[in-house]
Design a protein around this motif. Structure first.
Motif, PDB file in Angstrom:
ATOM      1  N   PHE A 279       0.875  -1.318   0.301  1.00 32.65           N
ATOM      2  CA  PHE A 279      -0.136  -0.126  -0.349  1.00 32.65           C
ATOM      3  C   PHE A 279       1.085   1.204   0.198  1.00 32.65           C
ATOM      4  O   PHE A 279       0.716   1.874  -1.279  1.00 32.65           O
ATOM      5  CB  PHE A 279      -0.902  -0.137   1.024  1.00 32.65           C
ATOM      6  CG  PHE A 279      -1.998  -0.338   0.615  1.00 32.65           C
ATOM      7  CD1 PHE A 279      -2.617  -1.795   0.308  1.00 32.65           C
ATOM      8  CD2 PHE A 279      -2.951  -1.471   1.822  1.00 32.65           C
ATOM      9  CE1 PHE A 279      -3.096  -2.820  -0.272  1.00 32.65           C
ATOM     10  CE2 PHE A 279      -3.404  -2.458   1.905  1.00 32.65           C
ATOM     11  CZ  PHE A 279      -3.545  -2.631   0.880  1.00 32.65           C
ATOM     12  N   LEU A 280       2.280   1.154   0.419  1.00 35.50           N
ATOM     13  CA  LEU A 280       2.952   2.570   0.761  1.00 35.50           C
ATOM     14  C   LEU A 280       3.075   2.823  -0.727  1.00 35.50           C
ATOM     15  O   LEU A 280       3.289   4.107  -1.194  1.00 35.50           O
ATOM     16  CB  LEU A 280       4.355   2.466   1.926  1.00 35.50           C
ATOM     17  CG  LEU A 280       3.489   2.229   3.097  1.00 35.50           C
ATOM     18  CD1 LEU A 280       4.641   2.211   4.393  1.00 35.50           C
ATOM     19  CD2 LEU A 280       3.225   3.962   3.036  1.00 35.50           C
ATOM     20  N   ALA A 281       3.620   1.398  -1.370  1.00 41.00           N
ATOM     21  CA  ALA A 281       4.419   2.102  -2.718  1.00 41.00           C
ATOM     22  C   ALA A 281       3.256   2.732  -3.530  1.00 41.00           C
ATOM     23  O   ALA A 281       3.829   3.465  -3.987  1.00 41.00           O
ATOM     24  CB  ALA A 281       4.563   0.666  -3.257  1.00 41.00           C
ATOM     25  N   LEU A 282       2.454   1.919  -2.814  1.00 42.39           N
ATOM     26  CA  LEU A 282       1.292   2.738  -4.203  1.00 42.39           C
ATOM     27  C   LEU A 282       0.865   4.571  -3.862  1.00 42.39           C
ATOM     28  O   LEU A 282       1.702   5.501  -4.069  1.00 42.39           O
ATOM     29  CB  LEU A 282       0.084   2.296  -4.103  1.00 42.39           C
ATOM     30  CG  LEU A 282      -0.088   0.585  -4.901  1.00 42.39           C
ATOM     31  CD1 LEU A 282      -1.077   0.140  -4.558  1.00 42.39           C
ATOM     32  CD2 LEU A 282      -0.400   0.778  -6.907  1.00 42.39           C
TER      33      LEU A 282
ATOM     34  N   TRP B  31      -6.229   1.190  -3.806  1.00 42.38           N
ATOM     35  CA  TRP B  31      -4.908   2.861  -3.795  1.00 42.38           C
ATOM     36  C   TRP B  31      -5.101   2.922  -4.990  1.00 42.38           C
ATOM     37  O   TRP B  31      -4.769   3.888  -5.533  1.00 42.38           O
ATOM     38  CB  TRP B  31      -3.693   1.676  -3.219  1.00 42.38           C
ATOM     39  CG  TRP B  31      -4.607   2.220  -1.376  1.00 42.38           C
ATOM     40  CD1 TRP B  31      -4.449   0.862  -0.716  1.00 42.38           C
ATOM     41  CD2 TRP B  31      -3.516   2.562  -1.134  1.00 42.38           C
ATOM     42  NE1 TRP B  31      -4.804   1.220   0.256  1.00 42.38           N
ATOM     43  CE2 TRP B  31      -4.339   2.278   0.670  1.00 42.38           C
ATOM     44  CE3 TRP B  31      -2.699   4.417  -1.039  1.00 42.38           C
ATOM     45  CZ2 TRP B  31      -3.313   3.160   1.984  1.00 42.38           C
ATOM     46  CZ3 TRP B  31      -2.362   5.227   0.521  1.00 42.38           C
ATOM     47  CH2 TRP B  31      -2.783   4.338   1.005  1.00 42.38           C
ATOM     48  N   ILE B  32      -5.124   1.820  -6.403  1.00 46.38           N
ATOM     49  CA  ILE B  32      -4.998   2.579  -7.674  1.00 46.38           C
ATOM     50  C   ILE B  32      -6.214   3.267  -7.819  1.00 46.38           C
ATOM     51  O   ILE B  32      -6.244   4.289  -8.405  1.00 46.38           O
ATOM     52  CB  ILE B  32      -4.699   1.399  -8.667  1.00 46.38           C
ATOM     53  CG1 ILE B  32      -3.909   0.573  -8.123  1.00 46.38           C
ATOM     54  CG2 ILE B  32      -4.436   1.635  -9.916  1.00 46.38           C
ATOM     55  CD1 ILE B  32      -3.272  -0.555  -9.048  1.00 46.38           C
ATOM     56  N   GLY B  33      -7.548   2.849  -7.324  1.00 43.63           N
ATOM     57  CA  GLY B  33      -8.611   4.155  -7.556  1.00 43.63           C
ATOM     58  C   GLY B  33      -8.306   5.511  -7.052  1.00 43.63           C
ATOM     59  O   GLY B  33      -8.194   5.875  -7.517  1.00 43.63           O
ATOM     60  N   LEU B  34      -7.949   5.071  -5.676  1.00 47.46           N
ATOM     61  CA  LEU B  34      -7.881   6.170  -5.541  1.00 47.46           C
ATOM     62  C   LEU B  34      -6.644   7.202  -5.919  1.00 47.46           C
ATOM     63  O   LEU B  34      -6.588   8.715  -5.607  1.00 47.46           O
ATOM     64  CB  LEU B  34      -6.994   6.104  -4.311  1.00 47.46           C
ATOM     65  CG  LEU B  34      -8.033   5.152  -2.181  1.00 47.46           C
ATOM     66  CD1 LEU B  34      -7.036   5.248  -1.592  1.00 47.46           C
ATOM     67  CD2 LEU B  34      -8.991   6.480  -2.016  1.00 47.46           C
ATOM     68  N   ALA B  35      -5.718   7.296  -6.434  1.00 48.69           N
ATOM     69  CA  ALA B  35      -4.108   7.230  -7.336  1.00 48.69           C
ATOM     70  C   ALA B  35      -5.163   8.566  -8.499  1.00 48.69           C
ATOM     71  O   ALA B  35      -4.427   9.580  -8.726  1.00 48.69           O
ATOM     72  CB  ALA B  35      -3.556   6.861  -7.456  1.00 48.69           C
ATOM     73  N   ALA B  36      -5.956   7.278  -8.684  1.00 47.62           N
ATOM     74  CA  ALA B  36      -6.379   7.776 -10.360  1.00 47.62           C
ATOM     75  C   ALA B  36      -7.243   9.429  -9.960  1.00 47.62           C
ATOM     76  O   ALA B  36      -7.332  10.532 -11.068  1.00 47.62           O
ATOM     77  CB  ALA B  36      -7.502   6.772 -11.182  1.00 47.62           C
ATOM     78  N   GLY B  37      -8.306   8.946  -8.945  1.00 44.48           N
ATOM     79  CA  GLY B  37      -8.892  10.578  -8.489  1.00 44.48           C
ATOM     80  C   GLY B  37      -7.842  11.331  -8.069  1.00 44.48           C
ATOM     81  O   GLY B  37      -8.839  12.258  -8.453  1.00 44.48           O
ATOM     82  N   LEU B  38      -7.130  11.402  -7.713  1.00 44.23           N
ATOM     83  CA  LEU B  38      -6.793  12.239  -7.042  1.00 44.23           C
ATOM     84  C   LEU B  38      -5.393  13.141  -8.186  1.00 44.23           C
ATOM     85  O   LEU B  38      -5.638  14.209  -8.445  1.00 44.23           O
ATOM     86  CB  LEU B  38      -5.252  11.675  -6.031  1.00 44.23           C
ATOM     87  CG  LEU B  38      -5.629  12.252  -5.080  1.00 44.23           C
ATOM     88  CD1 LEU B  38      -4.348  11.109  -3.832  1.00 44.23           C
ATOM     89  CD2 LEU B  38      -6.209  13.049  -4.246  1.00 44.23           C
TER      90      LEU B  38
END
Length: 467
Positions: A377-380, A438-445
């Motif tokens: 999770f921290l890597a993402l 976590w990938i979804g979170l990154a895309a939204g940001l």
């Protein structure tokens, strides 16, 4: 007090305006960053102590904390409207007192108004968590914790009003001193109450909630003493005739603050939803997520503080009618945030176990699965640091222009139109599981960051000179 950069002194200083603005932004931002970190350490301290009780307490505490901040965040956005309004008033008229006092007093009114429904919702936290499909034993423990924790909300909102007032005056140091002093106070109170020290009964999670509520109230008392006793601050008489209504200023704060609150709510609730989704995957995934999000939240304090500084610096320049100064202030904070985001990303990716060791015993076999998941999770989280920094500072820059409604729509689109659906799809329809969320979170940001940046460039585009 730092002098606002104006179009005239920018032209006069040649190559120095960037350096001057860099210095002014740094002097304003670093106390804000440390104050934000101190506030995050409140919850981080509680997480560490909960981890000493056991994985179930950690998971229940994570559920409760996510619901608490999900409800509180709209109020935080509301009272954050105090900062750009006061900054604009001071930029327009440097020695303004009456208008500044009007804004701060009505900020208190707004804080108390929103606290009533906020506390009512949190009182029924167990029922809400059960309706969201959480395990009954975790929901029960979280609900009991919330009934002790919710009393911290009103105090914290009033503290934020006072902090916004000091920030707009470019005197954030007092908020840092008070916030930093409250961290060990919270830690000592939580330890004593949670584990039954000094002859007191061991209250577990309830003790953590009581400690945070008491520490939050102490923060209000600390800043109230500062603005009452400080020679240069007491002239505002912030608490005199507090009961007098000022409906026009009250409505102005709601008009500006409600979109800020909604924007923050869209952002925070997608992270809260991620925690709830992790709980549906497994208690292990939820525990790992709670640790990773605490670390990411601490890293986020730097761009958050720079965004708050950008709001003040842009607001001061806008109030004085200086578009060039506003543009310079915004880009300075933005570039600083990207530099720090790169550094934080490197730490998360290269030495994750060092960070995780603060929260868990890495040598305990019982923690092995949680540690492995947290590393991933921290890597993402490291990968989306740039997007997170860009959207945070971009929002702060726009708030300095008192532009809050369109950014609110951007946040809704990015977080809930892109991030949430993608996270659910990858988390539950592929083998990525928690990593997919976590990938979804990154895309939204990333989507919100791009939209905020485009909006800023549109709003600060130089007006062509007429022939």
């Amino acid at each position: 007090m730092t002098t606002v950069a104006t179009g005239e002194n920018i032209a006069a200083s040649g190559a120095r305006p960037w350096l001057d603005e860099l210095r002014a932004t740094a002097l304003l931002a670093w106390p804000m960053i440390l104050t934000n970190a101190a506030q995050t350490l409140f919850s981080a301290t509680d997480v560490v102590l909960m981890g000493r009780i056991g994985p179930d307490a950690l998971a229940a505490g994570a559920l409760a904390a996510n619901l608490y901040f999900g409800v509180l965040i709209f109020g935080i956005g509301l009272v954050n409207a105090v900062s750009p309004l006061v900054a604009h008033e001071i930029g327009h008229r440097r020695h303004s007192v009456r208008d500044v006092r009007r804004t701060v007093r009505q900020g208190f009114w707004v804080a108390l108004t929103i606290s009533v429904p906020m506390c009512a919702v949190l009182w029924f936290g167990e029922a809400l968590l059960l309706a969201m499909g959480q395990e009954p034993r975790l929901a029960e423990a979280a609900g009991i914790y919330l009934r002790a924790l919710l009393w911290a909300g009103p105090s914290f909102l009033i503290y934020l009003v006072l902090r916004s007032f000091l920030a707009a005056l470019e005197r954030p140091g007092w908020a840092l001193i008070v916030g930093a002093a409250a961290v060990p106070l919270n830690g000592v109170l939580a330890y004593v109450l949670m584990f039954g020290k000094l002859g007191l009964p061991a209250l577990g999670l309830v003790g953590a909630g009581i400690a945070t509520s008491l520490a939050s109230f102490a923060m209000v008392l600390g800043l109230a003493a500062v603005v009452t006793l400080d020679r240069r601050l007491r002239r505002y008489h912030l608490f005199g005739r507090f009961w007098r209504a000022d409906w026009s200023r009250y409505r102005r704060l709601w008009a500006l603050g409600a979109p800020i609150g909604a924007t923050l709510a869209f952002e925070v609730t997608i992270f809260n939803a991620a925690a709830l989704l992790m709980g549906l995957i497994s208690a292990t995934a939820l525990a790992a997520h709670s640790i990773a999000i605490q670390i990411a939240s601490l890293a986020f304090m730097i761009p958050l503080g720079l965004g708050q500084a950008a709001t003040v610096r842009v607001g001061l320049a806008r109030g004085s009618g200086d578009l060039a100064g506003a543009r310079l202030a915004g880009w300075t904070a933005f570039n600083l945030s990207l530099v720090f985001a790169l550094a934080m990303a490197a730490v998360m990716v290269l030495v994750p176990r060092l960070l995780i060791g603060v929260f868990l015993d890495l040598d305990d076999p019982a923690n092995r699965l949680v540690v492995e998941l947290t590393v991933g999770f921290l890597a993402l989280a490291g990968l989306f640091q740039l997007a997170d920094a860009a959207q945070a500072v971009g929002a702060g820059m726009l708030r300095g222009l008192q532009d809050t409604r369109v950014p609110m729509l951007y946040a809704l689109l990015g977080y809930w139109g892109v991030g949430a659906p993608l996270g659910v799809l990858l988390g539950f329809k592929t083998e990525l599981a928690g990593n997919g969320i976590w990938i979804g979170l990154a895309a939204g940001l990333a989507v919100v960051a791009v939209l905020m940046l485009v909006r800023w460039m549109q709003r600060t585009r130089p007006v062509p000179a007429r022939a």
